[in-house]
Design a protein around this motif. Structure first.
Motif, PDB file in Angstrom:
ATOM      1  N   THR A  17       0.831  -1.201   0.000  1.00  0.00           N
ATOM      2  CA  THR A  17       0.000   0.000   0.000  1.00  0.00           C
ATOM      3  C   THR A  17       0.869   1.256   0.000  1.00  0.00           C
TER       4      THR A  17
ATOM      5  N   GLN B  92      -7.491   0.353  -0.614  1.00  0.00           N
ATOM      6  CA  GLN B  92      -7.706  -0.935   0.052  1.00  0.00           C
ATOM      7  C   GLN B  92      -8.929  -0.888   0.967  1.00  0.00           C
TER       8      GLN B  92
ATOM      9  N   ASP C 154      -5.766  -1.581  -5.009  1.00  0.00           N
ATOM     10  CA  ASP C 154      -5.161  -2.139  -3.797  1.00  0.00           C
ATOM     11  C   ASP C 154      -6.118  -3.170  -3.182  1.00  0.00           C
ATOM     12  N   GLU C 155      -5.811  -4.408  -3.371  1.00  0.00           N
ATOM     13  CA  GLU C 155      -6.643  -5.520  -2.894  1.00  0.00           C
ATOM     14  C   GLU C 155      -8.118  -5.279  -3.198  1.00  0.00           C
TER      15      GLU C 155
HETATM   16 MG   LIG Z   1      -2.122  -2.896   2.035  1.00  0.00          MG
END
Ligand SMILES: [Mg+2]
Ligand SMILES: Nc1ncnc2c1ncn2[C@@H]1O[C@H](COP(=O)(O)OP(=O)(O)O)[C@@H](O)[C@H]1O
Lengths: 278, 286
Positions: free
Chosen positions: B49, B85, B167-168
Motif C-alpha cells: 500500500t 484498500q 489495492d486488494e
Molecule cells: Mg495494504
C-alpha cells in the motif's frame, strides 16, 4: 404574542435569525460531514481573543473577532493535512489561547467593557441594522461558493485522499471551507454568543443528516431547522418576558430547542430505521 | 524494431522510504510500459500500500525518483485512477451511490469543470459494469462490504484513466465477480496500464502479464514466473507451500475450463512459468 411582530426590534431580530440560519445550515452541513465540529468551537473561542483586542484598541470588537477567526481558520486549514495526529491538541490550544487572550485584553482595557455579555451569550434582540446587511452579504458569498465549488467541497469532505488523487486542490478547498466557517462563526456570535456557536452550527445540521439523502437536502433541512430554532427561541424569550416578566437571553433558548429537536429526531429515526422498508 | 518515443507509464528508480524510522521501501525499481498488467503479491505489512501511495504522490520517498507518464506523481494527477484498500469515508455521509461514482469524473482545478452529460453517462456505465446499475440511487451507508468495494472500483473505472491502481480490490468480492473484474481489466489493457495488489494468485495469474513480490524490496523479473527465491525472500516460507499449491490450483482450474489450453498441458507440475503466455479465452468472453 403576535404583537411582538409589530416591534421593529423584534422584526429585525427575526430577520437576522432567519438570514443567519442560511449561512449556519449550509456551512454547518460541511462542518458536520467533514467532522470539523471541534474546529468550529476553536474558531469561536479564538474570535473571543479578537473581541478582547478590539476593546483594548478601541475598535469594533467584531472586526477583531473576524481577524482572529480567519487567522485561526486558515492556520488550522493548513495544519489539517499536515498534523493529522496532533490536530486535536492544536485545536484545543487555539480554543484556550483565544479565550485566555480575550480575558487578558479585556482586563487590560481601561474602564469597563460594554456589551461583553452579548459576545459571550449572544444578543440577537439588539442587533444593529448593519448586521442585517452583513449577513445578507455573507449568505451571498456562501451561496456563490457552493454553486461554484460544491463538487470539490463534497469530494474533500467525503474522501479527501481520493479527491487528492483526482487532482482536486485539497488545500485550497480546505482553506475556502475554513474561511467560510470562520466568517459564519463570527456571525453566529451575535445570535448565541461565543460559547454556544458550536452548538448552533452543528446541531441543526446533525439533525438534518439523519434524514437527508444527499448534501443538498441536508443543507436545506439544516437551514429550515435553524430558522425554526431561532424563530421559536425569539418568540419564547419574548413570551417569557412579556407574560411572566422572566428575562432570559435568547441564545440558550435557541440551543435548547435545537437539542430537543435533535433528541426527538433521533428517537423517531431509531423507530423508523427498525421498521422494515425497501 | 520500432523505437520507443513515449515515456514509460511508470518509472521508479531506487526508491526508498522510512516511516517512523522503519524502512518500508528499500531500493525499489519498477518500470511499466503502456499495456502492462502487473500484480503485486506479498505479506501483510510488506509495503504494498505504501508503494502505491508513493506512485500516487500521497507519500514522498526519502530518496530515489518516481515518474508517472514522465512527470512527477503530483503533476500526473487526474491521469491515474485508484481503488483504495479500505474505504476512508463515513458510512453515515448522506450521499447516493451514483454521486460517489461521479467523483471519478472530478477535474483538476478549484472550480473543476467537465461535461455533466458525459460524466453521468460514464458513471452509470461504470456502475453497470460492476453489476450495480440498480443500486445507483441507494445510500452509500446501506451497502454490504462487497457492494461497497464494487462502488469503489466503479468510481475508478469512471475516471477512464490510462493508469489504474487497485489495492486488494477483490478482498471481499465473490470469486465470480473478482474473475470478471480481472478479465475486464485484461481486455482493456491495450489502452490501460494496471497495477493490482492481490492475494488471489491463482485468480490473477489467469489474467495479468507479470507478477512481482513485495517485502520492503520489490522482486520483479518482468515475467509471470514466481521463482523460489522470490517467494522465500518475500514470504519467508517454503516454496512448496506457496507456489506449488497455487500452480496446482491454476492447473486444476484450466482443466475445468476445458478449452484452448495448449500451453498448460505440457507444463511441468511445479513449473510455475508454465502458466504464462497463452491467453485464456474464457477470461475474455464474459
Ligand atoms: Mg495494504
Ligand atoms: N502512515 C504510516 N505511518 C507509519 N507507518 C506506516 C504508515 N503506513 C504504513 N506504515 C507501515 O509501513 C509498513 C507497510 O505497510 P503497508 O504498505 O500498508 O503494507 P501492505 O503490504 O500490507 O499493504 C507497515 O509496517 C506499516 O506499519
Amino acid at each position: 404574542m403576535l404583537e411582538a411582530l409589530q416591534s421593529p426590534f423584534f422584526q429585525r431580530a427575526l430577520l437576522a435569525g432567519l438570514l443567519a440560519s442560511v449561512a449556519c445550515g449550509i456551512v454547518g452541513t460541511y462542518v458536520v460531514v467533514k467532522r470539523m465540529a471541534s474546529i468550529s468551537g476553536g474558531l469561536s473561542h479564538a474570535a473571543f481573543g479578537g473581541v478582547g483586542l478590539g476593546y483594548l484598541l478601541g475598535i469594533n470588537p467584531m472586526i477583531g473577532a473576524t481577524v482572529f477567526a480567519l487567522a485561526s481558520g486558515f492556520g488550522l486549514g493548513l495544519a489539517y493535512r499536515r498534523l493529522r495526529s496532533s490536530l486535536d491538541t492544536l485545536i484545543a490550544m487555539v480554543w484556550a489561547v483565544g479565550m485566555a487572550l480575550g480575558i487578558l485584553f479585556i482586563s487590560l482595557t481601561p474602564g469597563y467593557a460594554p456589551d461583553l455579555m452579548s459576545y459571550l451569550f449572544g444578543s440577537i434582540l439588539f442587533v444593529p441594522v448593519g448586521y442585517i446587511w452583513w449577513v445578507v452579504f455573507l449568505d451571498l458569498i456562501i451561496i456563490l461558493a457552493v454553486l461554484l465549488l460544491h463538487k470539490n467541497l463534497q469530494a474533500v469532505a467525503f474522501d479527501q485522499e481520493f479527491a487528492e488523487v483526482m487532482g482536486v486542490p485539497v488545500d485550497a478547498v480546505l482553506l475556502v471551507l475554513l474561511g467560510l466557517a470562520s466568517l459564519t462563526v463570527v456571525t453566529l456570535i451575535q445570535v448565541v454568543g461565543v460559547i454556544l456557536v458550536i452548538a448552533l452550527l452543528t446541531i441543526p445540521a446533525a439533525t438534518a443528516q439523519q434524514w437527508a439523502v444527499n448534501l443538498r437536502h441536508m443543507m436545506i433541512e439544516a437551514v429550515l431547522i435553524g430558522a425554526f430554532c431561532t424563530t421559536s427561541g425569539l418568540f419564547l424569550s419574548y413570551g417569557l418576558s412579556d407574560s411572566y416578566g422572566i428575562n432570559v437571553p435568547t441564545g440558550p433558548l435557541i440551543i435548547l430547542i435545537a437539542v430537543a429537536l435533535y433528541g426527538a429526531s433521533s428517537a423517531i429515526h431509531a423507530v423508523v430505521a427498525k421498521s422494515p422498508r425497501g | 524494431m520500432p523505437v520507443e518515443i513515449e515515456s514509460p507509464v511508470l518509472e521508479m528508480r531506487d526508491v526508498s522510504l522510512k516511516l517512523r524510522r522503519m524502512p518500508v521501501l528499500e531500493g525499489v525499481n519498477l518500470e511499466l510500459a503502456q499495456g502492462d498488467f502487473l500484480a503485486i503479491i506479498g505479506p501483510n505489512g510488506g509495503g504494498k500500500t505504501v508503494l502505491l501511495n508513493v506512485i500516487l504522490g500521497l507519500l514522498t520517498p526519502d530518496s530515489g525518483e518516481v515518474k508517472v507518464f514522465g512527470m512527477s506523481p503530483k503533476r500526473a494527477r487526474g491521469r491515474v485512477a485508484y481503488v483504495p484498500q479500505y474505504p476512508r469515508f463515513d458510512p453515515t455521509f448522506p450521499i447516493r451511490v451514483i454521486d460517489v461514482v461521479l467523483m471519478g469524473r472530478l477535474k483538476r482545478g478549484l472550480v473543476g469543470g467537465g461535461n455533466p452529460e458525459e460524466d453521468c453517462q460514464r458513471a452509470h456505465a461504470a456502475l453497470a459494469e460492476m453489476g450495480m446499475a440498480d443500486l445507483a440511487d441507494k445510500q452509500i451507508g446501506r451497502l454490504s462490504g462487497g457492494q461497497l468495494q464494487r462502488v469503489l472500483i466503479a468510481r475508478a473505472l469512471a475516471v477512464n484513466a490510462g493508469f489504474l491502481i487497485l489495492d486488494e480490490p477483490t478482498a471481499s468480492l465473490d470469486p465470480q465477480i473478482a474473475g470478471d473484474l480481472y478479465a475486464r481489466l485484461k481486455s482493456s489493457s491495450k489502452e490501460m496500464t494496471v497495477i493490482v495488489v492481490s492475494h488471489d494468485i491463482w485468480v490473477i495469474s489467469h489474467h495479468v502479464k507479470t507478477i512481482a513480490c513485495m517485502n520492503r524490496r520489490l522482486h520483479y523479473h518482468q515475467s509471470k514466473e514466481i521463482t523460489e527465491e522470490m517467494v522465500e525472500t518475500t514470504y519467508g516460507c517454503p516454496v512448496d507451500f506457496m507456489v506449488h499449491r497455487h500452480t496446482h490450483r491454476v492447473l486444476e482450474d484450466h482443466h475445468e475450463d476445458g478449452a484452448g489450453l495448449e500451453g498448460v498441458h505440457d507444463t511441468e507440475p511445479g513449473g510455475p512459468g508454465g502458466i504464462q503466455g497463452k491467453p485464456d479465452p474464457e477470461g475474455e468472453s464474459h
